[in-house]
Design a protein around this motif. Structure first.
Motif, PDB file in Angstrom:
ATOM      1  N   THR A  83       0.647  -1.195   0.121  1.00  0.00           N
ATOM      2  CA  THR A  83      -0.097   0.025  -0.108  1.00  0.00           C
ATOM      3  C   THR A  83       0.821   1.410  -0.099  1.00  0.00           C
ATOM      4  O   THR A  83       0.038   2.396  -0.436  1.00  0.00           O
ATOM      5  N   GLY A  84       2.172   1.233   0.396  1.00  0.00           N
ATOM      6  CA  GLY A  84       2.696   2.555   0.515  1.00  0.00           C
ATOM      7  C   GLY A  84       4.298   2.543   0.724  1.00  0.00           C
ATOM      8  O   GLY A  84       4.844   1.762   0.640  1.00  0.00           O
ATOM      9  N   ASP A  85       4.606   3.917   1.100  1.00  0.00           N
ATOM     10  CA  ASP A  85       6.068   3.956   1.442  1.00  0.00           C
ATOM     11  C   ASP A  85       6.932   3.087   2.109  1.00  0.00           C
ATOM     12  O   ASP A  85       7.704   2.555   1.654  1.00  0.00           O
ATOM     13  N   VAL A  86       6.419   3.126   3.365  1.00  0.00           N
ATOM     14  CA  VAL A  86       7.358   2.298   4.449  1.00  0.00           C
ATOM     15  C   VAL A  86       7.118   0.684   4.060  1.00  0.00           C
ATOM     16  O   VAL A  86       8.496   0.285   4.213  1.00  0.00           O
ATOM     17  N   PRO A  87       6.138   0.249   3.713  1.00  0.00           N
ATOM     18  CA  PRO A  87       6.290  -1.108   3.572  1.00  0.00           C
ATOM     19  C   PRO A  87       6.978  -1.182   2.156  1.00  0.00           C
ATOM     20  O   PRO A  87       7.719  -2.167   2.001  1.00  0.00           O
ATOM     21  N   LEU A  88       6.895  -0.511   1.345  1.00  0.00           N
ATOM     22  CA  LEU A  88       7.692  -0.812  -0.040  1.00  0.00           C
ATOM     23  C   LEU A  88       9.137  -0.611   0.338  1.00  0.00           C
ATOM     24  O   LEU A  88       9.903  -1.487  -0.206  1.00  0.00           O
ATOM     25  N   ARG A  89       9.586   0.592   1.196  1.00  0.00           N
ATOM     26  CA  ARG A  89      10.903   0.578   1.312  1.00  0.00           C
ATOM     27  C   ARG A  89      11.402  -0.579   1.935  1.00  0.00           C
ATOM     28  O   ARG A  89      12.642  -1.242   2.007  1.00  0.00           O
ATOM     29  N   THR A  90      10.962  -1.100   2.913  1.00  0.00           N
ATOM     30  CA  THR A  90      11.118  -2.293   3.794  1.00  0.00           C
ATOM     31  C   THR A  90      11.360  -3.565   2.918  1.00  0.00           C
ATOM     32  O   THR A  90      12.275  -4.356   2.921  1.00  0.00           O
ATOM     33  N   LEU A 106      19.284  -9.182   1.783  1.00  0.00           N
ATOM     34  CA  LEU A 106      19.258 -10.439   1.997  1.00  0.00           C
ATOM     35  C   LEU A 106      19.462 -11.291   0.513  1.00  0.00           C
ATOM     36  O   LEU A 106      19.373 -12.582   0.518  1.00  0.00           O
ATOM     37  N   GLY A 107      19.034 -10.487  -0.371  1.00  0.00           N
ATOM     38  CA  GLY A 107      19.161 -11.406  -1.759  1.00  0.00           C
ATOM     39  C   GLY A 107      17.855 -12.401  -1.962  1.00  0.00           C
ATOM     40  O   GLY A 107      17.775 -13.406  -2.211  1.00  0.00           O
ATOM     41  N   ALA A 108      16.633 -11.562  -1.161  1.00  0.00           N
ATOM     42  CA  ALA A 108      15.482 -12.387  -1.050  1.00  0.00           C
ATOM     43  C   ALA A 108      14.871 -12.472  -2.512  1.00  0.00           C
ATOM     44  O   ALA A 108      15.050 -11.367  -3.325  1.00  0.00           O
ATOM     45  N   ASP A 109      14.420 -13.639  -2.788  1.00  0.00           N
ATOM     46  CA  ASP A 109      13.711 -13.685  -4.243  1.00  0.00           C
ATOM     47  C   ASP A 109      12.321 -13.183  -3.970  1.00  0.00           C
ATOM     48  O   ASP A 109      11.349 -13.903  -3.811  1.00  0.00           O
ATOM     49  N   LEU A 110      12.016 -12.025  -4.162  1.00  0.00           N
ATOM     50  CA  LEU A 110      10.897 -11.123  -3.506  1.00  0.00           C
ATOM     51  C   LEU A 110      10.344 -10.111  -4.809  1.00  0.00           C
ATOM     52  O   LEU A 110      11.127  -9.482  -5.451  1.00  0.00           O
ATOM     53  N   THR A 111       8.932 -10.203  -4.794  1.00  0.00           N
ATOM     54  CA  THR A 111       8.409  -9.264  -5.961  1.00  0.00           C
ATOM     55  C   THR A 111       7.240  -8.434  -5.110  1.00  0.00           C
ATOM     56  O   THR A 111       6.761  -9.186  -4.127  1.00  0.00           O
ATOM     57  N   VAL A 112       6.934  -7.471  -5.696  1.00  0.00           N
ATOM     58  CA  VAL A 112       5.959  -6.685  -4.927  1.00  0.00           C
ATOM     59  C   VAL A 112       4.780  -6.159  -5.633  1.00  0.00           C
ATOM     60  O   VAL A 112       5.103  -6.023  -7.010  1.00  0.00           O
ATOM     61  N   GLU A 113       3.493  -6.502  -5.386  1.00  0.00           N
ATOM     62  CA  GLU A 113       2.344  -6.185  -6.159  1.00  0.00           C
ATOM     63  C   GLU A 113       1.703  -4.908  -5.559  1.00  0.00           C
ATOM     64  O   GLU A 113       1.672  -4.758  -4.276  1.00  0.00           O
ATOM     65  N   THR A 114       1.077  -4.148  -6.289  1.00  0.00           N
ATOM     66  CA  THR A 114       0.123  -2.968  -5.824  1.00  0.00           C
ATOM     67  C   THR A 114      -1.237  -3.211  -6.497  1.00  0.00           C
ATOM     68  O   THR A 114      -1.340  -3.952  -7.403  1.00  0.00           O
ATOM     69  N   CYS A 115      -2.242  -2.270  -5.921  1.00  0.00           N
ATOM     70  CA  CYS A 115      -3.560  -2.538  -6.844  1.00  0.00           C
ATOM     71  C   CYS A 115      -3.790  -1.089  -7.026  1.00  0.00           C
ATOM     72  O   CYS A 115      -3.495   0.068  -6.588  1.00  0.00           O
ATOM     73  N   PRO A 116      -4.882  -0.892  -7.999  1.00  0.00           N
ATOM     74  CA  PRO A 116      -5.314   0.220  -8.560  1.00  0.00           C
ATOM     75  C   PRO A 116      -6.024   1.262  -7.243  1.00  0.00           C
ATOM     76  O   PRO A 116      -5.529   2.382  -7.247  1.00  0.00           O
ATOM     77  N   GLN A 117      -6.521   0.649  -6.340  1.00  0.00           N
ATOM     78  CA  GLN A 117      -7.254   1.480  -5.005  1.00  0.00           C
ATOM     79  C   GLN A 117      -6.077   2.088  -4.457  1.00  0.00           C
ATOM     80  O   GLN A 117      -6.141   2.942  -3.813  1.00  0.00           O
ATOM     81  N   TYR A 118      -4.781   1.502  -4.359  1.00  0.00           N
ATOM     82  CA  TYR A 118      -3.701   2.125  -3.633  1.00  0.00           C
ATOM     83  C   TYR A 118      -2.869   3.279  -4.751  1.00  0.00           C
ATOM     84  O   TYR A 118      -2.315   4.268  -4.134  1.00  0.00           O
TER      85      TYR A 118
END
Ligand code: NCD
Ligand code: ZN
Ligand code: ZN
Length: 468
Positions: free
Chosen positions: A244-251, A259-271
């Motif tokens: 949803t936003g800044d701090v979660p995305l930066r984290t 850590l080299g996490a194999d990680l992707t991020v999704e957001t949604c139109p409402q955000y």
């Protein structure tokens, strides 16, 4: 040499991977893209005139709650998938929190069989993370899209939803890593949520802002961090849904990089298109989990789209009945909003307004989601051999958003009244027209299961297997 194609889309601008475009035609035979070219339009049984239009891959919405079976008064797969089709979404991936939760291979097989002939678009299925550790290999063979981990729910639809124990969480991450199945996480840290909820309730808060205040950004960030660290430890791929936003995305990005996490991020139109100001104006009807946040958070997500830290956009289409939304206290109302039909039009409007390129929209809504749920050998780009799942958009057209006109069973949209640049003209699924000139032309639903494909060689994490 060719006797001609089954179908040709003529005189459009075809959006290819990597931002390449071809002003020309696209030929389809046996439901697949066969060729894309410039110049004279080749012979075909059917020709669709796309002049002035953009020819895009159908969107793949990896996050919908179509409520079927179980809560079909809110939505069913036929209504949800019709809304998807009208919104240019040709594949949906349904979440497991239906009346009968998808956990076991039998649940998975039964849901697939049940959905045949009920879906207007192709579909994949997520399985529940909790209680699935013993089934992951078999679910992978059946083509499960991911294991959905609901951190942050103590109750759900009024009955108790037991959070996954540490032992279960460990076992499931190990099984997922072993089978190369990804975990998709709803990241909100439950102990903090309960603390905030109880404290705000005790304070007597009942204003519309109390829901967002009860689930602040740092609580999302803590869960993002926990999930990322756990995923790294067990060698598992992780996708954070509806961020949803800044701090979660930066984290998320800090941990990915550190850590080299194999990680992707999704957001949604409402955000991306709404903020807490809209929540104040519209009230509980647009309440969602995690909450719609500040304009600062919204801007951070757009920065993430520009920087490439947001991997994909999905709708989190989560319809509820109007009465589910009526409560004296927003803390007692159900969360979730309708969105599968408006997602692509909103993103196309953003492209038409110069906020991002159309190529980036195709990445976020088509190519990346296809990779995410391992459909990229068949779907998500208009290259020869891929399914001819196609949306033709007229950028000169206009789309007026009206809840009444949506094809979902629920007609409340937070985007009511918006005038969007661009209009969907045609939608094809595997080369067969679903929508033509804005009207449904298919006679009956012919969507089918699109299984996620996993590599046969399984990664192993011997250190943790030794202690299992
Ligand atoms: C979703 C639902 O209603 O199923 N609600 C929501 O607010 N997003 C569940 C979820 O995705 O968390
Ligand atoms: Zn969620
Ligand atoms: Zn969801």
């Amino acid at each position: 040499m060719s006797e001609g194609y089954d179908l040709v889309i003529a005189d459009g601008v075809v959006q290819l991977p990597g931002g390449e475009t071809v002003a020309g035609w696209l030929g389809v035979t046996d439901g697949r893209v066969v060729a894309v070219g410039e110049g004279a339009v080749p012979r075909a049984d059917v020709v669709i005139d796309a002049s002035g239009g953009q020819v895009l891959p159908g969107a793949i919405d990896t996050h919908v709650h179509f409520r079927d079976p179980g809560d079909t008064d809110k939505e069913d797969f036929t209504s949800g998938s019709l809304a998807a089709a009208f919104g240019g979404v040709t594949t949906v991936v349904d979440m497991p929190n239906t009346g009968h939760v998808v956990v076991t291979p039998d649940d998975f097989r039964e849901k697939c069989a049940y959905l045949e002939h009920r879906s207007w678009v192709d579909f994949g299925l997520h399985a529940n993370f909790n209680d699935s550790s013993g089934f992951v290999d078999e679910l992978a063979e059946l083509g499960v899209a991911s294991l959905k981990w609901l951190m942050g729910y103590a109750d759900w639809k009024g009955y108790q939803y037991q959070p996954s124990s540490y032992a279960e969480t460990r076992a499931t991450f190990m099984a997922a890593a072993h089978a190369s199945v990804g975990v998709m996480v709803h990241a909100e840290a439950l102990p903090w949520l309960l603390d905030f909820r109880d404290r705000l309730r005790a304070q007597g808060r009942t204003d519309v802002g109390v829901h967002a205040d009860s689930r602040p950004p740092f609580v999302e960030a803590i869960a993002v961090a926990e999930a990322a660290i756990v995923a790294v430890e067990f060698g598992c791929r992780l996708h954070i849904v509806h961020l949803t936003g800044d701090v979660p995305l930066r984290t998320a990005i800090a941990l990915r990089d550190a850590l080299g996490a194999d990680l992707t991020v999704e957001t949604c139109p409402q955000y991306l298109f709404l903020s807490d100001e809209d929540v104040l104006a519209q009230g509980v009807s647009i309440q969602a989990n995690p909450p719609i946040r500040s304009l600062h958070d919204q801007a951070a997500l757009w920065d993430g789209i520009a920087a490439g830290t947001i991997f994909s956009v999905a709708s989190d289409h989560a319809p509820h009945l109007p009465e589910d939304k009526q409560a004296e206290n927003p803390l007692d109302a159900l969360s979730g909003i309708v969105g599968v039909e408006t997602m692509l039009p909103l993103m196309v409007d953003a492209a038409a307004s110069g906020r991002l390129s159309l190529a980036r929209v195709v990445e976020l809504l088509c190519a990346h989601p296809a990779r995410l749920v391992r459909l990229d050998d068949r779907k998500g780009s208009l290259v020869p051999g891929h399914d001819a799942d196609i949306v033709i958009v007229d950028l000169q057209g206009r789309t007026h958003v009206s809840g009444e006109a949506l094809h979902s069973k629920q007609h409340t949209t937070p985007f009511e009244g918006r005038e969007l640049r661009g209009a969907i003209r045609h939608v094809l699924l595997r080369g067969r027209p679903l929508i033509s000139a804005g009207r449904l032309v298919a006679r009956e639903p012919f969507g089918r299961h699109a299984p996620s494909l996993y590599p046969r060689s399984r990664s192993s994490i011997a250190r943790h297997e030794a202690i299992a």
